[in-house]
Design a protein around this motif. Structure first.
Motif: not given
Length: 262
Positions: A216, A252-253, A219, A170
């Motif tokens: 990206r 996020g991931y 995040f 990110p």
């Protein structure tokens, strides 16, 4: 300006960003294998597995969360804090075999010396920061593609029947007001370097029969200096600085991975 003690702590945090020792993981007979560096092992997410030592593999990291939702799949968690592409090739690929069906990896940040760039940005001037990031960007452009190509090729050789999903990094920072913290100029140049690293990694993944999971967008709005941070700033333990939090892995991931490998 930070005190000398504070500055020393920040330097230590930056230096430890991705540089812990790398250890081996036991082989597994197929299924899902999670390779890579601290962004895959889960440094910063807490809940570290007792047998992972300095690799700091976390039960809250995205590989653990993906496996939890696919419990019937055998799981080899080999990712380790500090891993470079060469160390992945030398120390992690033994968990792969013809029965492996999914491999995930994040790697490259250690190769380009991103932690050194952050250290310089923390303690140096805006110009120092720009020069340090330029050095990391030059490595990303000139040498990292070959490092990644060699790594992906060996993964395919060891696990010929597996899907390979490459996860990016990110942007670490949000722009705008941030006190205490790095200047906006420093945050901007570091985020540009993160974009170049992600774009380079995506290009090499596509050229090597791998799928790229871009984190990206997930995040966005949650970097350091956001009101809801999913990435640690300088924190204790210091080696967790500038790594995704437990929430960063879960929100996020993990969605980035499941968007490619449901």
């Amino acid at each position: 300006m930070p005190s000398l003690v504070r500055a020393a702590s920040i330097v230590a945090g930056a230096a430890l960003l991705l540089l812990a020792p790398v250890a081996r993981a036991a082989p597994a007979a197929g299924g899902y294998a999670a390779l890579g560096d601290s962004y895959s092992s889960g440094v910063g997410a807490g809940g570290y597995l007792a047998d992972s030592g300095d690799c700091k593999r976390s039960a809250n990291a995205y590989p653990s969360l993906w496996h939890l939702a696919h419990a019937a799949t055998e799981f080899a968690f080999a990712a380790c804090s500090g891993a470079t592409t060469a160390q992945v090739r030398d120390r992690q690929l033994s968990v792969l075999n013809a029965g492996t069906t999914l491999v995930t990896i994040s790697v490259g940040g250690n190769d380009i010396g991103f932690s050194d760039a952050i250290e310089t940005c923390v303690l140096g001037t805006d110009e120092d920061c720009t020069d340090a990031v330029a050095k990391a960007t030059t490595y990303t452009r000139d040498r990292l593609p070959a490092d990644l190509d060699a790594t992906y090729a060996q993964i395919h050789h060891r696990a010929p029947n597996a899907r390979l999903v490459v996860l990016g990094y990110p942007r670490l920072f949000e722009l705008g007001g941030c006190f205490p913290g790095l200047s906006e100029a420093k945050r901007r140049v570091l985020d540009r370097a993160a974009d170049f690293l992600a774009d380079t990694t995506a290009g090499r993944a596509g050229a090597n029969r791998a799928e790229f999971a871009d984190v990206r967008g997930h995040f966005a709005g949650h970097g350091v200096c956001a009101s809801d941070e999913w990435i640690h700033g300088v924190t204790l333990p210091l080696d967790e600085s500038y790594h995704p939090t437990r929430t960063g892995h879960a929100k996020g991931y993990l969605p980035a991975l499941t968007g490619v490998a449901p």
